[in-house]
Design an enzyme around this catalytic site. Structure first.
Site, PDB file in Angstrom:
ATOM      1  N   PRO A 173       0.826  -1.216   0.000  1.00  0.00           N
ATOM      2  CA  PRO A 173       0.000   0.000   0.000  1.00  0.00           C
ATOM      3  C   PRO A 173       0.852   1.254   0.000  1.00  0.00           C
ATOM      4  O   PRO A 173       1.783   1.395   0.786  1.00  0.00           O
ATOM      5  CB  PRO A 173      -0.809  -0.142   1.296  1.00  0.00           C
ATOM      6  CG  PRO A 173      -0.935  -1.615   1.471  1.00  0.00           C
ATOM      7  CD  PRO A 173       0.378  -2.180   0.999  1.00  0.00           C
ATOM      8  N   CYS A 174       0.528   2.173  -0.912  1.00  0.00           N
ATOM      9  CA  CYS A 174       1.406   3.311  -1.172  1.00  0.00           C
ATOM     10  C   CYS A 174       0.878   4.626  -0.620  1.00  0.00           C
ATOM     11  O   CYS A 174       1.531   5.660  -0.762  1.00  0.00           O
ATOM     12  CB  CYS A 174       1.624   3.467  -2.676  1.00  0.00           C
ATOM     13  SG  CYS A 174       0.107   3.773  -3.610  1.00  0.00           S
ATOM     14  N   GLN A 175      -0.306   4.613   0.020  1.00  0.00           N
ATOM     15  CA  GLN A 175      -0.893   5.887   0.427  1.00  0.00           C
ATOM     16  C   GLN A 175       0.013   6.662   1.373  1.00  0.00           C
ATOM     17  O   GLN A 175       0.046   7.884   1.354  1.00  0.00           O
ATOM     18  CB  GLN A 175      -2.258   5.649   1.084  1.00  0.00           C
ATOM     19  CG  GLN A 175      -3.338   5.242   0.099  1.00  0.00           C
ATOM     20  CD  GLN A 175      -3.375   3.744  -0.131  1.00  0.00           C
ATOM     21  OE1 GLN A 175      -2.445   3.024   0.234  1.00  0.00           O
ATOM     22  NE2 GLN A 175      -4.437   3.262  -0.739  1.00  0.00           N
TER      23      GLN A 175
END
Length: 372
Positions: free
Chosen positions: A98-100
């Site tokens: 997850p890159c958020q």
């Protein structure tokens, strides 16, 4: 013949039955798995914690063993045992943590800091690589991760395990995806090294991807005919935006919302592309989880007075036209799945190079044994 063309030809000459195995970590709705399958990998296992993402994934990949679980609680060797794999036998471990927490969109607006707990999930990719020792690795993420100390630690860990890592920032539009989307890509080969593919295809346009679709009201596809509800004021604003690439900025300051009149020299800058139209003959802008909301970016249809539909968003990501996304939790949650997905064509281009490297290494090993 170029190296890229030669690589594609080599893959095409292989039998139709997938010969290479892959596991998809942080699988989401399945964009990575589609790209891997198109590169002739057999995805045998996938992991994600989000129930709606798992619902989408299983609807499109029914033969893959899926773990709906926090990856931090999943034991790699237990996973391998269930899949019938021995350490070192898996061909490819792929994933997009997850890159958020690394997103420049959020950090610029100071809504997400580097302390975001999702950032630690990058190390899980290293944990699985260390336990399974796959022959090759493929990881993708937002460009900002490349400047983070956690990415440096991951590469150092992998290199100690014997992987040669290559990484860089690539744009999906250079790989036949009808969308500008810059991504950090890392390829690694155990006992060797694979170079990144920097460009393989001529750019595809918005017209190429969605120009042939019917008007939503004439479609039986729920992902295309879900409709939208706007206030009269907002609908009139949309109608005023010039066709084929027009911007709300062209309407003059009096027509703009106060929160959209901020400029970069003021605190918390606004985003200039809101209520903008896509251009027919250019790639789409980067799609986000708000891709069907015109207040979130340049997500208006080039000529129709509406935002793009879920089906149009999926096609601009490069998903097959019959790919299924659940509407069980509403269209905006489905939009998040689509906007956060990896473009399959982008994945495929990198995975094909890995497939060639692994096949070449396997053939050489067989040849060497025969010469003994």
């Amino acid at each position: 013949m170029s190296e890229v063309t030669d690589a594609r030809a080599t893959v095409a000459r292989r039998t139709q039955k997938p010969l290479l195995t892959a596991i998809d970590l942080f699988c989401g709705a399945g964009g990575m798995s589609v790209g891997l399958a198109n590169a002739n990998f057999s995805v045998i296992g996938a992991v994600d914690i989000e129930p709606l993402a798992i619902e989408a994934y299983q609807a499109n990949h029914p033969d893959v063993r899926v773990w709906e679980q926090d990856i931090r609680t999943l034991e790699p060797l237990g996973m391998a045992d269930e899949l019938g794999l021995k350490v070192g036998q898996l061909d490819l471990l792929a994933g997009c943590p997850p890159c958020q927490g690394f997103s420049t969109v959020k950090t610029r607006r100071q809504t997400t800091s580097v302390k975001d707990p999702r950032n630690s999930l990058v190390s899980q990719f290293g944990r699985f690589a260390e336990a399974l020792l796959p022959k090759a690795l493929l990881m993708e993420n937002v460009p900002a991760l490349g400047r983070d100390i956690r990415f440096g630690r991951l590469r150092a860990r992998l290199e100690r395990l014997g992987y040669g890592c290559a990484y860089g920032i690539l744009d999906a539009a250079d790989f036949g995806v009808p969308q500008r989307r810059r991504r950090l890509v890392m390829l690694a080969l155990h006992g060797g090294r694979i170079g990144l593919v920097e460009r393989t295809e001529l750019a595809q346009s918005v017209r190429d991807a969605i120009g042939g679709l019917p008007v939503p009201d004439n479609s039986s596809d729920a992902l295309h005919n879900h409709g939208e509800s706007r206030s009269i004021k907002i609908q009139r604003r949309i109608e005023q935006v010039p066709r084929d690439g027009g911007s709300f900025r062209l309407l003059g300051e009096d027509a703009q919302l106060a929160c959209h009149q901020r400029t970069e020299d003021r605190p918390n800058p606004g985003f200039f592309d809101i209520y903008g139209r896509m251009s027919w003959d250019d790639p789409a802008p980067t799609l986000t989880g708000g891709c069907i909301n015109p207040s979130k970016g340049r997500f208006l249809h080039p000529e129709q007075n509406r935002a793009i539909t879920l089906r149009e968003a999926a096609l601009l990501q490069g998903f097959p036209p019959d790919y299924r996304f659940p509407l069980s939790r509403g269209k905006y949650r489905a939009a998040e799945l689509i906007g956060n997905a990896l473009p399959p064509g982008f994945v495929q281009s990198q995975a094909e190079v890995i497939a060639v490297a692994l096949t070449t290494a396997a053939n050489k090993s067989v040849s060497d044994r025969g010469a003994e």
